[in-house]
Each structure stands twice: as structure tokens, then as C-alpha cells.
Design an enzyme around this catalytic site. Structure first.
Site, mmCIF file in Angstrom:
data_model
loop_
_atom_site.group_PDB
_atom_site.id
_atom_site.type_symbol
_atom_site.label_atom_id
_atom_site.label_comp_id
_atom_site.label_asym_id
_atom_site.label_seq_id
_atom_site.Cartn_x
_atom_site.Cartn_y
_atom_site.Cartn_z
ATOM 1 N N ASP A 1 -22.951 -48.730 31.474
ATOM 2 C CA ASP A 1 -22.082 -47.680 30.940
ATOM 3 C C ASP A 1 -20.715 -47.733 31.630
ATOM 4 O O ASP A 1 -20.594 -48.283 32.728
ATOM 5 C CB ASP A 1 -22.772 -46.335 31.219
ATOM 6 C CG ASP A 1 -21.963 -45.149 30.760
ATOM 7 O OD1 ASP A 1 -21.203 -45.260 29.779
ATOM 8 O OD2 ASP A 1 -22.102 -44.091 31.397
ATOM 9 N N ASP B 1 -17.955 -44.763 31.581
ATOM 10 C CA ASP B 1 -17.549 -43.493 32.204
ATOM 11 C C ASP B 1 -18.634 -42.986 33.145
ATOM 12 O O ASP B 1 -19.784 -42.811 32.756
ATOM 13 C CB ASP B 1 -17.306 -42.421 31.136
ATOM 14 C CG ASP B 1 -16.281 -42.879 30.108
ATOM 15 O OD1 ASP B 1 -15.364 -43.625 30.492
ATOM 16 O OD2 ASP B 1 -16.425 -42.514 28.934
ATOM 17 N N ASP C 1 -25.106 -42.912 33.814
ATOM 18 C CA ASP C 1 -25.204 -41.665 34.589
ATOM 19 C C ASP C 1 -25.795 -40.509 33.783
ATOM 20 O O ASP C 1 -26.232 -39.514 34.359
ATOM 21 C CB ASP C 1 -23.827 -41.257 35.136
ATOM 22 C CG ASP C 1 -22.836 -40.971 34.029
ATOM 23 O OD1 ASP C 1 -22.679 -41.836 33.146
ATOM 24 O OD2 ASP C 1 -22.249 -39.876 34.021
#
Lengths: 208, 208
Positions: free
Chosen positions: A20, A22, A155
Site C-alpha cells: 500500500d 498511504d 495499514d
């Protein structure tokens, strides 16, 4: 059945790692806070260590009602995604990971529903920090469950989509807001700086 | 092995159909020719029925050397992708397909390496012609082999990437340039207007 053939061939040859952007490679929360304080100095803010939710707006709205349009105006603004600072060690780790024998790495990132700037700027970020050849290894999708891989490092603790049981195992990248969350058995990767990502990758490689 | 679990669960529940944008939903070749004649009326052109290669530039360079920069200036220009006309019947077919029981449709499109306009404009095209909720079903990736699905409908006859044997079966959408190509056993979908796409989908559904 074509699907089984695909996974089986993939598994024999290489470890596919999805990462990922961000909150894993690029510091969305930190950059938001900087811009928020600059743009709306009169409004309340949440220190990074006090963040508790994946979506900023969910927590900011508990401070004061009606902040949503202001919050969106910050992260939907032109340049916001392009200017995200890299998370410490992330870019070097990804480049090294992609050089490991039998490992292929792809960036797997969700553009905003308001895609106007974020879609182009995510490619621009990747090109700038990882190099132009990583444009070929970047996937923009709001549904990550239909992307094939052995690992997704992300996250966001809850990842849902069209496929109930995705091919990848979700490894949660630690962020301020998720550090106290119950991951229900999921593995964590805490950072890109202490070298533990290498052990994680080697462990997955052994299980291929 | 997580991968097998994923595909197996997916297969039991729904047919995942991946559909390319340029040359399948949006008329890239036709729009290029219109813009080419407008922008460079003094240069030679190739009528659509005489097109023979996937990449325009490969065939145009046989007409006259050094056309590449001019060709790129047309399809890399701002607005080119946003203005692509839909291919007849494509949008209605996709909306109907996505409403079929047990079928989920995703747009799977490759942005240009020069991503500046094409990435955002592909989302804008999808939003305009299919509706905003399709932003959530759009995947931009230059490597389609790592996207999971049962079918990929794509006009490009040769699709390569990190996964040697992708999960999807490639169904070739007929275009002027590929109509005489040997597909080595791959199925074809000739158009979105004669209803044959429904038989194709039903046939794949039966095999789940």
C-alpha cells in the site's frame, strides 16, 4: 479451472508482494496534520499519537461537528498526494525487496473517490521516489481483494471487497491509529527501518 | 495456501469479469484517426480497416519514418482519453452484465506510461459513461496478469506480465487490427450489439 492454474504457477516461481502507499510508504497522516494546522489554525487538531481511526474524518468529527468539508478540502487539494513525505526507510526497503531473488513487488493503492488529483499524483509520487520503472508496478484500485498476491502490506486493518477471501495474506503496517487495535491474528510490520521486513519476506518465501 | 482458498471461495460465489477500456469500451483507434487528420492533415494516415498492429506507432512508422513524436503528441494530449467515444453497445452491456446474478464486473485498464492525463481521464470516462459507483470497480494497472478474475475481455492479443499463467481466461475483443490475427484457440467477442456477450457470460457461469 483457470484460477487454480494461475495461482499454482505463480506460487512455484515467485513471491508476489503488494504494498500500500498511504500510511505504509507515504506519510498521509503526518502530512495532513501539517497542512491542517497551516490551513485552519483556528480549528482543533489531533496529535498523531492520539489518532484512533483509519479515516481521519471519523475522529475529527468527534472533536467538533461539521469539520468534514474542511478536512476534505485539505486532502483533496491539488498537490497533497504528490507532496506526501516518504515514511522512513520505505523506498530503500522496497527497492531492495524487489531485487531479492524470486520476489516481485507491486504498489497497490486506492485512489480517492474524488480521483481528480490523487490518481495522477500517486503515479507521480511513485515515479519520483522509486523510479519510472515502478509505474509498471503500480496498481490503482479501490478494491484490493481482486488483486493477486501472497502478501498485502497495508495499514488499513479492515480490507473488504468483491472477493471474500483474497489470495493474499494481510500484514498490517503499524500506524499511530492502529497500534492498539486487535488484529485477530494478523501479522504486523512495525516499520521499514529495523530490518524485520526481511525476515517477514523470507518467512513467506519458505512457505511457497 | 492462501491463494487456493481465495480462488476457490471466489469461484463458488460469483463470476468475476474484467473488461478493458481502450478498444473494448472506448474507441481509441477511431478517435486517434479523427484527431490525427485534424492535427496533421499533411501527414499520411491508415484507414481503420487497414490497421494491422496493436500499437498504432508500429504501423504508422512503416508509412513514413519519424512519425512517433507526432503520434504521441495526439494520444498524450490533455483530453484525448476523456473524449474517447464509447464503442456501440458497450456501456449498456456492462451495466446489464453487472446486474446479472452472480456476476461482478470490473474495468481493468492500462494507463499510458506517460500517465499525466490518461490516469485521471480514464476514471472521468468511467464516471461519465457508467456512473460514479463504477469508480469503485475500476483498476488501473500496466500489468493485468496480477488481477484476479475468470475472464478478461481485451483487444490486445498478447498480454504479458509478472504472472505467467493469470487466473483469467483471455477473451479477445475484435478490433480492425486483430480481426485477421491467429488467436491460438482463444475465444473472441466481436461486438457488444448482437447479444453474443450474454451467451459468453452464461457459458462461463456454467463452468464455475
Amino acid at each position: 479451472m483457470a484460477g487454480r492454474r494461475g495461482i499454482s504457477a505463480m506460487a512455484q516461481k515467485q513471491l508476489l508482494v503488494l504494498v500500500d502507499l498511504d500510511g505504509v510508504m507515504a506519510d498521509f497522516d503526518g502530512h495532513f496534520l501539517t497542512k491542517w494546522k497551516q490551513t485552519y489554525p483556528e480549528e482543533p487538531f489531533i496529535a498523531l499519537e492520539d489518532r484512533k481511526t483509519f479515516y481521519l474524518v471519523d475522529q475529527y468529527e468527534t472533536l467538533k461537528e461539521g469539520l468534514k468539508p474542511k478536512i476534505k478540502s485539505v486532502y483533496q487539494s491539488k498537490g497533497f498526494f504528490r507532496e506526501l513525505p516518504p515514511i522512513a526507510g520505505a523506498c530503500d526497503a522496497l527497492k531492495e525487496m524487489n531485487e531479492m531473488e524470486g520476489v516481485k513487488v507491486f504498489i497497490c493503492s486506492s485512489p480517492l473517490f474524488f480521483y481528480k488529483y490523487s490518481s495522477t499524483e500517486k503515479f507521480a509520487w511513485v515515479e519520483h521516489y522509486l523510479g519510472a520503472d515502478w509505474i509498471n508496478r503500480t496498481i490503482l484500485t479501490r478494491d484490493k481483494t481482486i488483486v493477486n498476491g501472497h502478501i498485502l502490506i497495508d495499514d488499513n486493518v479492515k480490507i473488504k471487497g468483491a472477493v471474500d477471501c483474497p489470495s493474499w495474506e494481510h500484514v498490517v503496517f503499524t500506524a499511530h491509529y492502529n497500534k492498539h487495535m486487535n488484529l485477530r491474528g494478523k501479522k504486523r510490520l512495525d516499520n521499514w527501518t529495523d530490518g524485520s521486513w526481511r525476515d517477514l519476506i523470507m518467512d513467506f518465501k519458505k512457505r511457497l
